[in-house]
Design a protein around this motif. Structure first.
Motif, PDB file in Angstrom:
ATOM      1  N   HIS A 146      -1.274  -9.671  -5.453  1.00  0.00           N
ATOM      2  CA  HIS A 146      -1.369  -8.434  -5.339  1.00  0.00           C
ATOM      3  C   HIS A 146      -1.628  -7.720  -3.943  1.00  0.00           C
TER       4      HIS A 146
ATOM      5  N   GLN B 293       8.176  -4.609   3.833  1.00  0.00           N
ATOM      6  CA  GLN B 293       6.911  -4.256   2.391  1.00  0.00           C
ATOM      7  C   GLN B 293       7.649  -3.080   3.423  1.00  0.00           C
TER       8      GLN B 293
ATOM      9  N   HIS C 182       8.657   0.021   1.632  1.00  0.00           N
ATOM     10  CA  HIS C 182       8.242  -0.125   0.187  1.00  0.00           C
ATOM     11  C   HIS C 182       7.033  -0.199  -0.367  1.00  0.00           C
TER      12      HIS C 182
ATOM     13  N   ASP D 141       5.813   2.860  -1.470  1.00  0.00           N
ATOM     14  CA  ASP D 141       5.143   2.764  -2.676  1.00  0.00           C
ATOM     15  C   ASP D 141       4.196   1.738  -3.685  1.00  0.00           C
ATOM     16  N   ARG D 142       5.090   0.874  -3.399  1.00  0.00           N
ATOM     17  CA  ARG D 142       4.860  -0.847  -4.486  1.00  0.00           C
ATOM     18  C   ARG D 142       4.137  -1.465  -3.689  1.00  0.00           C
ATOM     19  N   ILE D 143       3.473  -2.534  -4.820  1.00  0.00           N
ATOM     20  CA  ILE D 143       3.135  -3.714  -4.699  1.00  0.00           C
ATOM     21  C   ILE D 143       3.370  -4.854  -4.630  1.00  0.00           C
ATOM     22  N   LEU D 144       3.761  -5.137  -3.360  1.00  0.00           N
ATOM     23  CA  LEU D 144       4.462  -6.828  -3.832  1.00  0.00           C
ATOM     24  C   LEU D 144       3.627  -8.079  -3.819  1.00  0.00           C
TER      25      LEU D 144
ATOM     26  N   ASN E  56      14.077 -10.559  -0.754  1.00  0.00           N
ATOM     27  CA  ASN E  56      14.776  -9.437  -1.765  1.00  0.00           C
ATOM     28  C   ASN E  56      14.663  -9.718  -2.481  1.00  0.00           C
TER      29      ASN E  56
ATOM     30  N   TRP F 236      10.963 -10.155  -4.332  1.00  0.00           N
ATOM     31  CA  TRP F 236      10.292  -9.198  -4.716  1.00  0.00           C
ATOM     32  C   TRP F 236      11.155  -8.184  -5.490  1.00  0.00           C
ATOM     33  N   GLN F 237      12.509  -8.312  -5.935  1.00  0.00           N
ATOM     34  CA  GLN F 237      12.900  -7.511  -6.883  1.00  0.00           C
ATOM     35  C   GLN F 237      13.227  -6.053  -6.236  1.00  0.00           C
ATOM     36  N   LEU F 238      13.640  -6.154  -4.814  1.00  0.00           N
ATOM     37  CA  LEU F 238      13.464  -4.962  -4.248  1.00  0.00           C
ATOM     38  C   LEU F 238      15.186  -4.525  -4.506  1.00  0.00           C
TER      39      LEU F 238
END
Length: 307
Positions: free
Chosen positions: A70, A98, A101, A103-106, A138, A141-143
């Motif tokens: 990650h 990326q 989003h 605020d998310r660590i993909l 998408n 990464w469950q975006l």
């Protein structure tokens, strides 16, 4: 060639979520422009057009593997040594997601590209690879982004990306981003690949290019068909394209797709198309593929829909 009537189609409905394995291989289909009329030009230089897009069951293959790390890593494995990874539309698609989003660590992803679609041929390989990356990541990464959001990202990366994102054969207007889903006959196409790489910018900047084709409504355009306004310019500049069009036109109506270099003709069955392809000069490249109104990517992802 006798074909059923064409018309407006319902839009593909992508599943809101999919449970994909951590390693999955997905297609990125080629496309044809069955017509390409240039009807004007905007003040910013972009050309206004009307075109019909249809997919082919001839595809690049992209394998996506979540590595378990990650760190924001996107690794692209490809034989395309002349394009730096960060400049490839596949990686650019991932970077755009990326940035949407922050605020998310993909999860890190490794993407392996198996290239089949010819580059610079007007059949959309780079745009299709980009769209497959947007849709696959998408889900992986469950975006939970909508198809409209993905298409908006896509058009920022390339004018042809949205049609691949949306997954329907389409009537396109504007600069190619205004899409109406359509259904068309699905013949088998012989596609020839002339040995030349054509610059889209060079063709669109040519002073001899027709920029005032008559604006058509969808129904008569689907019934009557059309032409490619770029074809006369390309044929005059690239004898390889002119020769391919002249040869294939012996067997069926032949056109160039996009700004070239590929040219195509449709046939009612696969056997006839293969027979024609086998008659081409030995040093020419080409393939047979069926037209598809629903993207092969959508068909493949439908296998993962949970019942």
């Amino acid at each position: 060639m006798n074909t059923p009537a064409a018309g407006i189609a319902p839009a593909v409905v992508w599943p809101e979520s999919l449970s994909l394995p951590s390693s999955v291989t997905l297609p990125a289909p080629a496309k044809l422009n069955l017509m390409l009329h240039i009807v004007g030009q905007r003040e910013d230089g972009y050309h206004l057009l009307q075109t019909q897009f249809q997919f082919l069951d001839f595809c690049d293959q992209l394998t996506f593997e979540l590595t378990g790390e990650h760190s924001g890593g996107i690794e692209l494995i490809s034989e395309m040594k002349d394009v730096a990874a960060e400049e490839n539309l596949i990686v650019k698609a991932g970077r755009q997601l990326q940035r949407c989003h922050p605020d998310r660590i993909l999860p890190d992803v490794r993407i392996t590209l198996e290239k089949r679609i010819p580059m610079g041929g007007g059949v959309g390989g780079g745009s299709s690879d980009c769209a497959t990356a947007l849709i696959a990541l998408n889900y992986l990464w469950q975006l939970n982004m909508t198809v409209d959001q993905l298409a908006e990202i896509g058009v920022s990366l390339g004018a042809d990306v949205p049609v691949f994102v949306r997954g329907n054969a389409a009537w396109a207007e504007g600069i190619g981003e205004q899409l109406t889903p359509i259904y068309l006959p699905e013949p088998y196409f012989v596609v020839l690949i002339p040995d030349c790489h054509i610059s889209t910018a060079k063709i669109f900047s040519n002073k001899e290019l027709t920029r005032d084709s008559r604006i058509m409504k969808i129904a008569p355009a689907l019934e009557q068909g059309g032409h490619n306004d770029c074809e006369p310019i390309v044929r005059s500049l690239y004898p390889e394209v002119d020769e391919a069009v002249s040869w294939l036109a012996q067997f069926s109506k032949t056109q160039m797709t996009g700004t070239g270099a590929c040219v195509f003709a449709g046939f009612k069955d696969k056997e006839t198309a293969i027979k024609i392809l086998c008659q081409k000069p030995e040093n020419w490249q080409g393939f047979v593929a069926q037209g598809k109104n629903i993207s092969p990517l959508f068909s493949k992802l439908s296998e993962f829909i949970e019942s």
